[in-house]
Write a protein that holds these residues in place. Sequence first.
Motif, PDB file in Angstrom:
ATOM      1  N   GLY A  65     -11.464 -11.487 -13.412  1.00  0.00           N
ATOM      2  CA  GLY A  65     -11.260 -11.603 -14.848  1.00  0.00           C
ATOM      3  C   GLY A  65     -10.611 -10.334 -15.340  1.00  0.00           C
ATOM      4  N   VAL A  66     -10.512 -10.219 -16.676  1.00  0.00           N
ATOM      5  CA  VAL A  66      -9.893  -9.001 -17.211  1.00  0.00           C
ATOM      6  C   VAL A  66     -10.966  -8.064 -17.701  1.00  0.00           C
ATOM      7  CG1 VAL A  66      -7.765  -8.407 -18.381  1.00  0.00           C
ATOM      8  CG2 VAL A  66      -8.633 -10.719 -18.498  1.00  0.00           C
ATOM      9  N   GLY A  67     -11.026  -6.940 -17.070  1.00  0.00           N
ATOM     10  CA  GLY A  67     -11.825  -5.778 -17.422  1.00  0.00           C
ATOM     11  C   GLY A  67     -13.065  -6.014 -18.254  1.00  0.00           C
ATOM     12  N   ALA A  68     -13.410  -4.981 -18.994  1.00  0.00           N
ATOM     13  CA  ALA A  68     -14.651  -5.006 -19.745  1.00  0.00           C
ATOM     14  C   ALA A  68     -14.446  -5.600 -21.129  1.00  0.00           C
ATOM     15  CB  ALA A  68     -15.182  -3.582 -19.869  1.00  0.00           C
ATOM     16  N   LEU A  90      -6.293  -7.569 -13.684  1.00  0.00           N
ATOM     17  CA  LEU A  90      -7.389  -8.327 -13.059  1.00  0.00           C
ATOM     18  C   LEU A  90      -8.394  -7.437 -12.351  1.00  0.00           C
ATOM     19  CD1 LEU A  90      -5.992 -11.481 -11.261  1.00  0.00           C
ATOM     20  CD2 LEU A  90      -7.294 -11.320 -13.388  1.00  0.00           C
ATOM     21  N   VAL A  91      -9.675  -7.727 -12.565  1.00  0.00           N
ATOM     22  CA  VAL A  91     -10.711  -7.080 -11.747  1.00  0.00           C
ATOM     23  C   VAL A  91     -11.431  -8.169 -10.952  1.00  0.00           C
ATOM     24  CG1 VAL A  91     -11.044  -5.076 -13.220  1.00  0.00           C
ATOM     25  CG2 VAL A  91     -12.358  -7.152 -13.651  1.00  0.00           C
ATOM     26  N   PHE A  92     -11.939  -7.778  -9.809  1.00  0.00           N
ATOM     27  CA  PHE A  92     -12.506  -8.765  -8.873  1.00  0.00           C
ATOM     28  C   PHE A  92     -14.008  -8.594  -8.734  1.00  0.00           C
ATOM     29  CE2 PHE A  92      -8.178  -7.755  -7.652  1.00  0.00           C
ATOM     30  CZ  PHE A  92      -7.601  -9.011  -7.675  1.00  0.00           C
ATOM     31  N   ASN A 148     -15.476  -0.919  -7.163  1.00  0.00           N
ATOM     32  CA  ASN A 148     -15.903  -0.011  -8.228  1.00  0.00           C
ATOM     33  C   ASN A 148     -15.406  -0.450  -9.600  1.00  0.00           C
ATOM     34  OD1 ASN A 148     -17.486   1.740  -6.758  1.00  0.00           O
ATOM     35  ND2 ASN A 148     -15.711   2.940  -6.079  1.00  0.00           N
ATOM     36  N   GLY A 149     -14.749  -1.615  -9.637  1.00  0.00           N
ATOM     37  CA  GLY A 149     -14.378  -2.183 -10.933  1.00  0.00           C
ATOM     38  C   GLY A 149     -12.964  -1.859 -11.383  1.00  0.00           C
ATOM     39  N   ALA A 150     -12.180  -1.166 -10.536  1.00  0.00           N
ATOM     40  CA  ALA A 150     -10.796  -0.887 -10.931  1.00  0.00           C
ATOM     41  C   ALA A 150      -9.971  -2.180 -10.870  1.00  0.00           C
ATOM     42  CB  ALA A 150     -10.206   0.154  -9.991  1.00  0.00           C
ATOM     43  N   ASP A 151      -8.884  -2.220 -11.614  1.00  0.00           N
ATOM     44  CA  ASP A 151      -8.111  -3.467 -11.688  1.00  0.00           C
ATOM     45  C   ASP A 151      -7.057  -3.550 -10.576  1.00  0.00           C
ATOM     46  OD1 ASP A 151      -6.060  -1.809 -12.528  1.00  0.00           O
ATOM     47  OD2 ASP A 151      -6.392  -2.240 -14.657  1.00  0.00           O
ATOM     48  N   PHE A 152      -6.383  -4.687 -10.546  1.00  0.00           N
ATOM     49  CA  PHE A 152      -5.416  -4.958  -9.494  1.00  0.00           C
ATOM     50  C   PHE A 152      -4.271  -3.955  -9.502  1.00  0.00           C
ATOM     51  CE2 PHE A 152      -1.875  -7.611  -7.684  1.00  0.00           C
ATOM     52  CZ  PHE A 152      -2.413  -7.739  -6.413  1.00  0.00           C
TER      53      PHE A 152
END
Lengths: 273, 272
Positions: free
Chosen positions: B257-260, B147-149, B216-220
């Motif tokens: 959501g999930v990443g790019a 997940l990214v926030f 910065n877009g890193a995931d959970f």
Amino acid sequence: MSVHTLGFGLGARVEHYDDLLATTSEVEWLEILSENYLVPGGKPRHYLTRLREQFPMVMHGVSLSIGSTDPLNTNYLCALRDLAQNVEPEWISDHLCWTGVEGINLHDLMPLPYTEEALTHVVARVKQVQDYLQRPILLENVSSYIDYRCSQMSEWEFLNAVAEQADCFILLDVNNVYVSSRNHGFDPARYIEAINPQRVKQLHIAGHDDQGDLIVDTHDASVANAVWSLLKLTYQHCGMVATMIERDANVPPLATLLSELGTAREIAHQVCR
Amino acid sequence: MNLAILQRDLQHFILTGAPGVHALVRADTAQSAARRIAVYSHGYYSRLLEVLGKDYIGLAALLGEDAFETLGRQYIAAYPSIHYNARWVGQELPKFMAGIAAYRELPHAVDMAKLDWAITLAFDAVDAAPIDEGYFSQILPERWSELVFKFHPALQVFAISSNVLDMKRADERGEPMPPAEVLPAPQHVAVWRRDLRVFYRALPEDERSAICVAQNGADFGTLCEGLSRQHAEDAVGMRAAELLRTWLHEQWLIGCGVGACATQPSPFNSTK
Ligand SMILES: [Fe+2]
């Protein structure tokens, strides 16, 4: 009385937001200061939406700088057009003035010299703005403390000529006529009677600060007696025109402004019945 | 007289108070001409000072009326307003202060300016609908780490080196400000808007780095990895869950959501 005017309105002031939302028919419409809502979001836009659900609105700006020799600010025009799409105002107004040159904004309404050169310049720019906004605009006469040596005509001749040649309308600020008349020593009645009534779509009344040698347009006091008399003359000359009270500083409770609005109503009823 | 020249000259008289305006404007005497122009000069400075006073409430209280006005006048002279909206007049004040030697010795004043301006920005930052807890309950457990926030645009995080949060709070309560102190280590602050109100608070270091990583877009998963460097292994999950709950409550999160990679299957539990 003509049924084709908005009637009697007030400026939307933060201090009155909640009272206005709870008020009944005494306030028939609101004038918003466009720049206050040209922000991304938050409280200003939130209340704007709620107030708009309840009141007809007109948009009044201070940044058009129609008389400046700097290029028109397209960012501003674009933001204004977007806001108008949201607000769907009855009309959009600004001032017959310039607000700065060389990229600087004085945030003040500087008078123009009343010359043929300035007239041609302003008329061309009003046409550009009206094309861009896809509607006629209203221009307001400003209070002034200076009068240029190079002026070739009176302010009222200049204002009428702009309205005629650019095919725009006039927001006649009766207090500003009075303030400038005292500062420059002309007869305010002569000004009002010279204005083409066909072009006048809205009136402002407001209070001012009498500093003795100069009268300063402060919008921080109740409407002066001399201005009430000129308002009566304006109704005699123009018939009923949408009228609002400007109060920007030292803002009293809404009830005080409603009572001033009642005075304006009475004068209009006496004259325009 | 050419309109452009007239406007340029008049503006110069207004901004500088230079003599000679009698050549442009009608008046009985040069003094009277100067008096008329002074209405505009005075109006220019007092209007902008009023805007600065509203945008920098904490700084005005901290410096006192006279010092704040002196600073404001210097600033306005150095940074004349160039935006159509006076709302942006104060934008460069923290930067301006940081460049003045006298204020380099008053780091708390610069900190307060930063805090005040962040509050001003949060007040009318763009609107975005926050997500609620229900949003997370729909996520498949095996997809959590991806997940990214997305954070609310009003949220700002920055560092201060003094106790301005205490000073600001005291001022807001109408109490005298405590004496300025330099903190033992720089402290990060969050400023945000919840519903229509603006809030601010200090950020613990683990939370600060978690936000930084997430913004910065890193995931959970990466966020938890960061936490594991600051917490015992069995405490990481709890702390991560606690942070998410806080961020939800404070309305910092507006989406996840999930990443790019848009082609991946949805992270949401389709059966709900
Ligand atoms: Fe007006």
